[in-house]
Scaffold this active site. Structure first.
Site, PDB file in Angstrom:
ATOM      1  N   THR A  20     -41.249  -9.633 -16.061  1.00 18.24           N
ATOM      2  CA  THR A  20     -40.628  -8.674 -16.964  1.00 18.24           C
ATOM      3  C   THR A  20     -40.747  -9.116 -18.418  1.00 18.24           C
ATOM      4  O   THR A  20     -40.843 -10.319 -18.700  1.00 18.24           O
ATOM      5  CB  THR A  20     -39.128  -8.540 -16.592  1.00 18.24           C
ATOM      6  OG1 THR A  20     -38.432  -7.880 -17.627  1.00 18.24           O
ATOM      7  CG2 THR A  20     -38.479  -9.905 -16.396  1.00 18.24           C
ATOM      8  N   ASP A  21     -40.686  -8.146 -19.326  1.00 22.29           N
ATOM      9  CA  ASP A  21     -40.665  -8.480 -20.757  1.00 22.29           C
ATOM     10  C   ASP A  21     -39.326  -9.106 -21.155  1.00 22.29           C
ATOM     11  O   ASP A  21     -39.202  -9.680 -22.238  1.00 22.29           O
ATOM     12  CB  ASP A  21     -40.934  -7.229 -21.610  1.00 22.29           C
ATOM     13  CG  ASP A  21     -39.907  -6.118 -21.406  1.00 22.29           C
ATOM     14  OD1 ASP A  21     -39.093  -6.208 -20.468  1.00 22.29           O
ATOM     15  OD2 ASP A  21     -39.915  -5.153 -22.202  1.00 22.29           O
ATOM     16  N   GLU A  22     -38.314  -9.031 -20.260  1.00 22.52           N
ATOM     17  CA  GLU A  22     -36.976  -9.522 -20.629  1.00 22.52           C
ATOM     18  C   GLU A  22     -36.953 -11.043 -20.777  1.00 22.52           C
ATOM     19  O   GLU A  22     -36.019 -11.590 -21.355  1.00 22.52           O
ATOM     20  CB  GLU A  22     -35.930  -9.035 -19.611  1.00 22.52           C
ATOM     21  CG  GLU A  22     -35.909  -7.516 -19.567  1.00 22.52           C
ATOM     22  CD  GLU A  22     -34.775  -6.892 -18.759  1.00 22.52           C
ATOM     23  OE1 GLU A  22     -33.725  -7.514 -18.599  1.00 22.52           O
ATOM     24  OE2 GLU A  22     -34.976  -5.749 -18.295  1.00 22.52           O
TER      25      GLU A  22
ATOM     26  N   ASN B 240     -39.488   0.154 -16.193  1.00 17.55           N
ATOM     27  CA  ASN B 240     -40.173   1.194 -15.407  1.00 17.55           C
ATOM     28  C   ASN B 240     -39.217   2.328 -15.073  1.00 17.55           C
ATOM     29  O   ASN B 240     -38.014   2.124 -14.944  1.00 17.55           O
ATOM     30  CB  ASN B 240     -40.654   0.608 -14.082  1.00 17.55           C
ATOM     31  CG  ASN B 240     -41.910  -0.228 -14.192  1.00 17.55           C
ATOM     32  OD1 ASN B 240     -42.752  -0.213 -13.299  1.00 17.55           O
ATOM     33  ND2 ASN B 240     -42.079  -0.978 -15.275  1.00 17.55           N
TER      34      ASN B 240
HETATM   35  P1  NAD Z   1     -36.166  -3.505  -6.637  1.00 16.42           P
HETATM   36  O1  NAD Z   1     -34.827  -4.158  -6.772  1.00 16.42           O
HETATM   37  O2  NAD Z   1     -36.255  -2.033  -6.600  1.00 16.42           O
HETATM   38  O3  NAD Z   1     -36.914  -4.051  -5.328  1.00 16.42           O
HETATM   39  C1  NAD Z   1     -36.927  -5.406  -4.974  1.00 16.42           C
HETATM   40  C2  NAD Z   1     -37.468  -5.512  -3.544  1.00 16.42           C
HETATM   41  O4  NAD Z   1     -37.524  -6.901  -3.210  1.00 16.42           O
HETATM   42  C3  NAD Z   1     -36.585  -4.827  -2.498  1.00 16.42           C
HETATM   43  O5  NAD Z   1     -37.375  -4.096  -1.591  1.00 16.42           O
HETATM   44  C4  NAD Z   1     -35.902  -5.995  -1.800  1.00 16.42           C
HETATM   45  O6  NAD Z   1     -35.561  -5.718  -0.447  1.00 16.42           O
HETATM   46  C5  NAD Z   1     -36.955  -7.078  -1.921  1.00 16.42           C
HETATM   47  N1  NAD Z   1     -36.377  -8.434  -1.851  1.00 16.42           N
HETATM   48  C6  NAD Z   1     -35.321  -8.919  -2.560  1.00 16.42           C
HETATM   49  N2  NAD Z   1     -35.074 -10.178  -2.218  1.00 16.42           N
HETATM   50  C7  NAD Z   1     -36.008 -10.519  -1.291  1.00 16.42           C
HETATM   51  C8  NAD Z   1     -36.285 -11.698  -0.575  1.00 16.42           C
HETATM   52  N3  NAD Z   1     -35.545 -12.802  -0.722  1.00 16.42           N
HETATM   53  N4  NAD Z   1     -37.322 -11.715   0.289  1.00 16.42           N
HETATM   54  C9  NAD Z   1     -38.096 -10.607   0.452  1.00 16.42           C
HETATM   55  N5  NAD Z   1     -37.862  -9.450  -0.188  1.00 16.42           N
HETATM   56  C10 NAD Z   1     -36.835  -9.405  -1.055  1.00 16.42           C
HETATM   57  O7  NAD Z   1     -37.024  -4.111  -7.834  1.00 16.42           O
HETATM   58  P2  NAD Z   1     -38.101  -3.397  -8.764  1.00 16.42           P
HETATM   59  O8  NAD Z   1     -37.410  -2.720  -9.876  1.00 16.42           O
HETATM   60  O9  NAD Z   1     -39.055  -2.652  -7.917  1.00 16.42           O
HETATM   61  O10 NAD Z   1     -38.833  -4.682  -9.391  1.00 16.42           O
HETATM   62  C11 NAD Z   1     -39.907  -5.308  -8.681  1.00 16.42           C
HETATM   63  C12 NAD Z   1     -40.415  -6.484  -9.481  1.00 16.42           C
HETATM   64  O11 NAD Z   1     -40.866  -6.049 -10.763  1.00 16.42           O
HETATM   65  C13 NAD Z   1     -39.358  -7.560  -9.748  1.00 16.42           C
HETATM   66  O12 NAD Z   1     -39.978  -8.807  -9.656  1.00 16.42           O
HETATM   67  C14 NAD Z   1     -38.900  -7.288 -11.164  1.00 16.42           C
HETATM   68  O13 NAD Z   1     -38.447  -8.457 -11.786  1.00 16.42           O
HETATM   69  C15 NAD Z   1     -40.195  -6.775 -11.793  1.00 16.42           C
HETATM   70  N6  NAD Z   1     -40.033  -5.850 -12.922  1.00 16.42           N
HETATM   71  C16 NAD Z   1     -39.190  -4.770 -12.807  1.00 16.42           C
HETATM   72  C17 NAD Z   1     -39.098  -3.868 -13.875  1.00 16.42           C
HETATM   73  C18 NAD Z   1     -38.234  -2.625 -13.779  1.00 16.42           C
HETATM   74  O14 NAD Z   1     -38.102  -1.890 -14.774  1.00 16.42           O
HETATM   75  N7  NAD Z   1     -37.636  -2.317 -12.639  1.00 16.42           N
HETATM   76  C19 NAD Z   1     -39.823  -4.104 -15.058  1.00 16.42           C
HETATM   77  C20 NAD Z   1     -40.673  -5.226 -15.123  1.00 16.42           C
HETATM   78  C21 NAD Z   1     -40.776  -6.080 -14.044  1.00 16.42           C
HETATM   79  P1  TYD Z   2     -31.279  -0.814 -16.851  1.00 15.77           P
HETATM   80  O1  TYD Z   2     -31.886   0.386 -16.222  1.00 15.77           O
HETATM   81  O2  TYD Z   2     -30.172  -1.497 -16.131  1.00 15.77           O
HETATM   82  O3  TYD Z   2     -32.483  -1.809 -17.177  1.00 15.77           O
HETATM   83  P2  TYD Z   2     -32.486  -3.167 -18.087  1.00 15.77           P
HETATM   84  O4  TYD Z   2     -31.097  -3.648 -18.238  1.00 15.77           O
HETATM   85  O5  TYD Z   2     -33.318  -4.087 -17.246  1.00 15.77           O
HETATM   86  O6  TYD Z   2     -33.141  -2.792 -19.380  1.00 15.77           O
HETATM   87  O7  TYD Z   2     -30.725  -0.398 -18.285  1.00 15.77           O
HETATM   88  C1  TYD Z   2     -31.558   0.189 -19.260  1.00 15.77           C
HETATM   89  C2  TYD Z   2     -30.716   0.375 -20.518  1.00 15.77           C
HETATM   90  O8  TYD Z   2     -29.720   1.372 -20.254  1.00 15.77           O
HETATM   91  C3  TYD Z   2     -29.963  -0.859 -20.948  1.00 15.77           C
HETATM   92  O9  TYD Z   2     -29.949  -0.926 -22.364  1.00 15.77           O
HETATM   93  C4  TYD Z   2     -28.555  -0.656 -20.410  1.00 15.77           C
HETATM   94  C5  TYD Z   2     -28.404   0.851 -20.458  1.00 15.77           C
HETATM   95  N1  TYD Z   2     -27.558   1.471 -19.406  1.00 15.77           N
HETATM   96  C6  TYD Z   2     -26.581   2.412 -19.767  1.00 15.77           C
HETATM   97  O10 TYD Z   2     -26.379   2.705 -20.955  1.00 15.77           O
HETATM   98  N2  TYD Z   2     -25.843   2.987 -18.766  1.00 15.77           N
HETATM   99  C7  TYD Z   2     -26.027   2.677 -17.459  1.00 15.77           C
HETATM  100  O11 TYD Z   2     -25.314   3.233 -16.575  1.00 15.77           O
HETATM  101  C8  TYD Z   2     -27.030   1.717 -17.107  1.00 15.77           C
HETATM  102  C9  TYD Z   2     -27.264   1.333 -15.663  1.00 15.77           C
HETATM  103  C10 TYD Z   2     -27.776   1.138 -18.119  1.00 15.77           C
END
Ligand code: NAD
Ligand code: TYD
Length: 366
Positions: free
Chosen positions: A149-151, A204
């Site tokens: 992640t960019d975080e 995403n």
């Molecule tokens: P998500 O929480 O929707 O899904 C995570 C998945 O991992 C789930 O299916 C869960 O069952 C599985 N999982 C969790 N712990 C596990 C373990 N110990 N063993 C096997 N499986 C396990 O997450 P997401 O939003 O799809 O993110 C996926 C990846 O992308 C993560 O690594 C996250 O850090 C990265 N990422 C997410 C975002 C975003 O905006 N969501 C952005 C950048 C990077």
């Molecule tokens: P989130 O989807 O939790 O992603 P991240 O914290 O990884 O960026 O949150 C996106 C932005 O939205 C973040 O600035 C927090 C804000 N947010 C709200 O304002 N209300 C909400 O209910 C949630 C879940 C997030």
């Protein structure tokens, strides 16, 4: 989805490739599983623990394909992961399994340390031992794509962008655990020469996202006539990327990226949170008007801020665009509108989650 010409060329070179995808029942992982198995015809082994965030119905459209296999395990379980490598002999790993929600990491950081750090370490170790066992001729082609992640780069002020050279300054327990995992991945390349590539992506959005993240939280609350909980003053900024564009970027990095390199992935769509919520309201007002001249905007409600809330994220993806030729395929407005329509048309998907998810406010650190 049609396969772009550029991808067909690579597909013809990659027929028979088998990819071990971790976290393939999650939001991004399921998009990656669908893309690689259905659209690209790769063999896919989906390794997922099925935590609260995992949902096999998200990969229901590919579960009967002959090139798809599901393995229900924890990535921290070394014996299981070792067995999976030896049984399925993957040509590459795309590692997405993680605890992914910042608010949950504030209330309970321990599972983030366990899965994101120890799980990544376990997977790297199993990959390394498997990779050493490969014939020298195939070792060079193996890839371990670590999805991050960019975080990890912390928060930006009003100006500037994250690049691959930005310093690591993780602020939340989630970001700290991902940063630690990135460092392990990097070290396994430098020390053991495991062909690791790291990607750092911005926020995403899209179909199949668990309704704890901001965009689905707002869509579902609006549909139910509930308040839309905007943290703080709503002026925090995120850089939004459609999940299918992320999956396409990972395809590009896996097939063309250079081991040892880092690639940032971003949507070039910075928006204040309040702008995103207002856009959601505008789309819903046109798709399913509330009646009596009410707007979904009337439901917007400012709530106490997240502790340590990062102000702004913005990702430069110039390296990925210039060196590997990837670009996002849709505008944020187009993608958001498609996403809202998806949630309207797939109520069964999120209603079945609502039966087991309380939707309460998390992340106040109490
Ligand atoms: P998500 O929480 O929707 O899904 C995570 C998945 O991992 C789930 O299916 C869960 O069952 C599985 N999982 C969790 N712990 C596990 C373990 N110990 N063993 C096997 N499986 C396990 O997450 P997401 O939003 O799809 O993110 C996926 C990846 O992308 C993560 O690594 C996250 O850090 C990265 N990422 C997410 C975002 C975003 O905006 N969501 C952005 C950048 C990077
Ligand atoms: P989130 O989807 O939790 O992603 P991240 O914290 O990884 O960026 O949150 C996106 C932005 O939205 C973040 O600035 C927090 C804000 N947010 C709200 O304002 N209300 C909400 O209910 C949630 C879940 C997030």
């Amino acid at each position: 989805m049609a396969i772009a010409l550029d991808q067909r060329v690579h597909l013809s070179q990659s027929i028979g490739m088998k990819i071990l995808i971790t976290g393939g029942a999650g939001f991004i992982g399921s998009a990656v599983v669908r893309h690689f198995s259905r659209d690209c015809g790769f063999g896919v082994i989906n390794l997922d623990k099925l935590t609260y965030a995992g949902n096999l119905s998200s990969v229901g459209s590919v579960s009967n394909l002959p090139n798809y296999i599901f393995e229900h395990h924890d990535i921290c379980d070394k014996a299981a992961v070792d067995r999976i490598f030896r049984a399925h002999t993957p040509d590459a790993v795309i590692h997405l399994a993680a605890e992914s929600h910042v608010d949950r990491s504030i209330d309970g950081p321990a599972p983030f340390l366990e899965t994101n750090v120890k799980g990544t370490f376990t997977l790297l170790e199993c990959a390394r031992s498997y990779w050493y066992s490969l014939p020298v001729s195939t070792r060079d082609k193996f890839r371990f794509l670590h999805v991050s992640t960019d975080e990890v780069y912390g928060a930006l002020g009003a100006e500037g962008q994250f690049t691959e050279n930005s310093q690591y300054r993780p602020n939340s327990p989630y970001a700290a655990s991902k940063a630690a995992a990135d460092h392990f991945a990097r070290a396994w390349y430098h020390t053991y020469e495991l062909p690791v590539i790291v990607t750092n992506c911005s926020n995403n959005y899209g179909p199949f996202q668990f309704p704890e993240k901001m965009i689905p939280t707002m869509i579902l609350a609006a549909l139910e006539g509930q308040q839309l909980p905007v943290y703080g003053d709503g002026k925090n900024i995120r850089d939004w990327l459609h999940v299918q564009d992320h999956a396409a970027a990972l395809y590009c990095v896996l097939t063309k990226g250079v081991p040892g390199e880092v690639y940032n992935i971003g949507g070039e769509a910075e928006r204040q949170n309040i702008e995103v919520v207002e856009s959601i309201c505008e789309v819903l007002d046109s798709l399913i008007p509330r009646g009596s001249f009410a707007s979904y905007r009337d439901l917007i409600h400012f709530v106490p801020d997240r502790p340590g809330h990062d102000y702004r994220y913005s990702v430069s993806c110039d390296k990925l665009k210039n060196e590997l030729g990837w670009t996002p395929s849709r505008s944020f407005e187009e993608g958001l509108s498609q996403t809202i329509s998806w949630y309207l048309e797939n109520r069964h998907w999120w209603q079945s989650i609502q039966k087991r998810y309380d939707g309460r406010r998390r992340g106040l650190g109490q």
